[in-house]
Write an enzyme that holds these catalytic residues in place. Sequence first.
Site, PDB file in Angstrom:
ATOM      1  N   TYR A  20       0.861  -1.182   0.000  1.00  0.00           N
ATOM      2  CA  TYR A  20       0.000   0.000   0.000  1.00  0.00           C
ATOM      3  C   TYR A  20       0.889   1.220   0.000  1.00  0.00           C
ATOM      4  O   TYR A  20       2.040   1.166   0.451  1.00  0.00           O
ATOM      5  CB  TYR A  20      -1.042   0.001   1.113  1.00  0.00           C
ATOM      6  CG  TYR A  20      -0.594   0.161   2.559  1.00  0.00           C
ATOM      7  CD1 TYR A  20       0.352   1.098   2.954  1.00  0.00           C
ATOM      8  CD2 TYR A  20      -1.199  -0.598   3.556  1.00  0.00           C
ATOM      9  CE1 TYR A  20       0.703   1.260   4.290  1.00  0.00           C
ATOM     10  CE2 TYR A  20      -0.854  -0.454   4.891  1.00  0.00           C
ATOM     11  CZ  TYR A  20       0.109   0.487   5.239  1.00  0.00           C
ATOM     12  OH  TYR A  20       0.454   0.638   6.550  1.00  0.00           O
ATOM     13  N   THR A  21       0.335   2.330  -0.520  1.00  0.00           N
ATOM     14  CA  THR A  21       1.162   3.532  -0.659  1.00  0.00           C
ATOM     15  C   THR A  21       1.401   4.219   0.686  1.00  0.00           C
ATOM     16  O   THR A  21       2.434   4.859   0.879  1.00  0.00           O
ATOM     17  CB  THR A  21       0.499   4.549  -1.606  1.00  0.00           C
ATOM     18  OG1 THR A  21      -0.779   4.904  -1.063  1.00  0.00           O
ATOM     19  CG2 THR A  21       0.326   3.970  -3.004  1.00  0.00           C
TER      20      THR A  21
ATOM     21  N   HIS B 274       4.652  -6.758   0.971  1.00  0.00           N
ATOM     22  CA  HIS B 274       5.924  -6.112   1.299  1.00  0.00           C
ATOM     23  C   HIS B 274       6.368  -6.534   2.706  1.00  0.00           C
ATOM     24  O   HIS B 274       7.543  -6.770   2.953  1.00  0.00           O
ATOM     25  CB  HIS B 274       5.754  -4.588   1.213  1.00  0.00           C
ATOM     26  CG  HIS B 274       7.042  -3.829   1.177  1.00  0.00           C
ATOM     27  ND1 HIS B 274       7.118  -2.474   1.337  1.00  0.00           N
ATOM     28  CD2 HIS B 274       8.324  -4.270   1.009  1.00  0.00           C
ATOM     29  CE1 HIS B 274       8.395  -2.104   1.254  1.00  0.00           C
ATOM     30  NE2 HIS B 274       9.139  -3.167   1.066  1.00  0.00           N
TER      31      HIS B 274
ATOM     32  N   GLU C 231       1.956  -0.870  -6.216  1.00  0.00           N
ATOM     33  CA  GLU C 231       1.556   0.000  -5.107  1.00  0.00           C
ATOM     34  C   GLU C 231       0.045   0.211  -5.190  1.00  0.00           C
ATOM     35  O   GLU C 231      -0.477   0.673  -6.203  1.00  0.00           O
ATOM     36  CB  GLU C 231       2.261   1.365  -5.191  1.00  0.00           C
ATOM     37  CG  GLU C 231       3.718   1.343  -4.775  1.00  0.00           C
ATOM     38  CD  GLU C 231       3.926   1.357  -3.244  1.00  0.00           C
ATOM     39  OE1 GLU C 231       2.917   1.374  -2.488  1.00  0.00           O
ATOM     40  OE2 GLU C 231       5.100   1.342  -2.832  1.00  0.00           O
TER      41      GLU C 231
HETATM   42 ZN   LIG Z   1       5.641  -1.233   0.578  1.00  0.00          ZN
END
Ligand SMILES: [Zn+2]
Length: 257
Positions: free
Chosen positions: A35-36, A141, A99
């Site tokens: 996620y951003t 991530h 993203e």
């Molecule tokens: Zn990330």
Amino acid sequence: MTLTADSALVADLHPSPNIDERRRGMKPTLLILHYTGLPTVERSIEVLADPRGKVSCHYVVALDGRITQMVAEDKRGWHAGVSIWRGETDINSASIGIEIQNAGHDAGNPAFPTVQMMAVRDLCLDIIRRNTIAPEGILAHSDVAPARKKDPGERFDWPWLAKAGVGHWLAPEMLGGPGPCLAVGDQGEAVRDMQRLLAAYGYGIEQSGTFDVASELVVIAFQRHFRPARVDGRYDASTAATLERLIAALPAAKPIV
Ligand SMILES: [Zn+2]
């Protein structure tokens, strides 16, 4: 800087200067979802194209599902940072990064809208078709950087994606089952077994036999992705059983001795 869309799903091109070549001979085998963590997609794209920030990503998916490509798939994007999976530490060379616009944990962990998830699903399926990425290579991530990252977070709907053919996921074991529970400070063979299983799945974890803070962060990362009902860093019976079943279900599962 020229950039051509790799996918017919791309609506906008916004080339980022923050790229280089993949390490020699490397083709992407991982797909890393982020996620951003920023309030708007416009701001996210600005950051991902800012040469001073030295970060980028192949694709950005807006809240309304609109897809922007920023890095060609054959280039090395700079989205993973210091990270490790199955012993590989150059995750940027080994992966494609997406993203997903979402303000993140610091903004109260907002939900991912359905239209956005549908775009993520379609984009992942499209990327998988064009690259050699196994279901278990589709990761958060936080899976590859458990000590630093929480994204895309425990609200991200991995089970829904898995039903659509994106990722490796099984319904977790129920909470509260009988069995030992390991936590920070514990030591011994049971801890070493836990560390060996997490490493067998792919996590970067030292097999020291000591449940240290680094081990706890790996358990938290595992729970965010695979047992999101309780993300507490404790290796309870449900977490252990879920991990063992995921390993057993890997297509090329190696026996765990
Ligand atoms: Zn990330």
